[in-house]
Design an enzyme around this catalytic site. Structure first.
Site, PDB file in Angstrom:
ATOM      1  N   VAL A   1      -2.107   9.022  -1.184  1.00 28.21           N
ATOM      2  CA  VAL A   1      -1.336   9.855  -0.258  1.00 28.21           C
ATOM      3  C   VAL A   1      -0.292   9.020   0.474  1.00 28.21           C
ATOM      4  CG1 VAL A   1      -1.488  11.228   1.854  1.00 28.21           C
ATOM      5  CG2 VAL A   1      -3.127  11.593   0.010  1.00 28.21           C
ATOM      6  N   GLU A   2      -0.690   7.845   0.936  1.00 26.16           N
ATOM      7  CA  GLU A   2       0.265   6.982   1.627  1.00 26.16           C
ATOM      8  C   GLU A   2       1.372   6.540   0.680  1.00 26.16           C
ATOM      9  OE1 GLU A   2       0.460   2.895   4.313  1.00 26.16           O
ATOM     10  OE2 GLU A   2      -1.300   3.326   3.103  1.00 26.16           O
ATOM     11  N   LEU A   3       1.020   6.208  -0.556  1.00 34.84           N
ATOM     12  CA  LEU A   3       2.026   5.789  -1.529  1.00 34.84           C
ATOM     13  C   LEU A   3       3.043   6.900  -1.767  1.00 34.84           C
ATOM     14  CD1 LEU A   3       3.108   3.764  -3.603  1.00 34.84           C
ATOM     15  CD2 LEU A   3       1.477   4.702  -5.252  1.00 34.84           C
TER      16      LEU A   3
ATOM     17  N   GLN B   1       5.380   7.097   1.219  1.00 36.62           N
ATOM     18  CA  GLN B   1       6.281   5.953   1.262  1.00 36.62           C
ATOM     19  C   GLN B   1       7.343   6.038   0.165  1.00 36.62           C
ATOM     20  OE1 GLN B   1       6.584   3.509   3.472  1.00 36.62           O
ATOM     21  NE2 GLN B   1       4.951   4.358   4.727  1.00 36.62           N
TER      22      GLN B   1
END
Length: 208
Positions: free
Chosen positions: A51-53, A56
């Site tokens: 999710v963070e990737l 970003q």
């Protein structure tokens, strides 16, 4: 493994970065329209790392024109997919926070596929158990990224999403978590990142 990138080490992360940049440079200089799916990215795994990737990547790809790659229209030419075998993203979080993160990904234009178990990764994209092929030029495996086992005796339980801190660290609040982060960084000779998502989970991501 031939068609998929992994994020288990610094070297693999650098390989992913290089592949992404090379794909954008090639698309910018090819002298012909960008093909559908040529710059699409599919991320397998909707835990904290996946999710963070995705978030970003959305941010980074929106900056390409600032670096002279103005033949690329991120909104049209770069599609981001997150694929999760379970019924929701961020399964370690309470449903309310998971739903909030899902809403944010949708707002960013990220396509999220839940209840989709991956059975094959090939040159064209990701194949699911339901027979669907999700086209993508760059495929990233972000499911089951795990911290080193020896950390469980120092910090807490090692999980696929990171490290679940021992109760006495959590009881101390943010200051104790920050201290734990620095201790682990000193031991590993590493930079530890606590993302907003992983922080909610009580988990740590480790960058070697």
């Amino acid at each position: 493994q031939e068609h998929c990138l992994f994020l288990d080490s610094t070297e693999q992360a650098e390989r992913f970065q290089k592949n992404l940049l090379n794909s954008m440079l090639k698309a910018h200089t090819q002298g012909k329209p960008i093909k559908q799916g040529q710059l699409d990215v599919a991320i397998v795994g909707a835990g904290a790392t996946g999710v963070e990737l995705a978030a970003q990547l959305h941010h980074v790809t929106r900056l390409v024109s600032a670096y002279g790659l103005d033949t690329i229209d991120p909104a049209e030419d770069i599609k981001l997919h997150v694929i999760e075998a379970g019924p929701r993203i961020l399964p370690a979080l309470p449903p309310r926070l998971s739903a909030s993160a899902m809403h944010e990904l949708h707002r960013l234009g990220v396509t999220v596929h839940v209840n989709q178990r991956v059975v094959e990764v090939n040159e064209e994209g990701i194949v699911t158990a339901a027979g669907e092929t999700i086209p993508a030029a760059i495929k990233v495996w972000a499911a089951g990224i795990k911290a080193p086992e020896f950390l469980k005796d120092i910090a807490g339980e090692v999980r696929s999403s990171g490290i679940e801190p021992k109760s006495y660290f959590l009881a101390g609040g943010p200051a104790s978590i920050t201290y734990l982060t620095q201790v682990l960084a000193d031991i590993l000779g590493a930079d530890l990142r606590i993302s907003a998502v992983a922080g909610y989970e009580g988990g740590f991501g480790i960058d070697e």
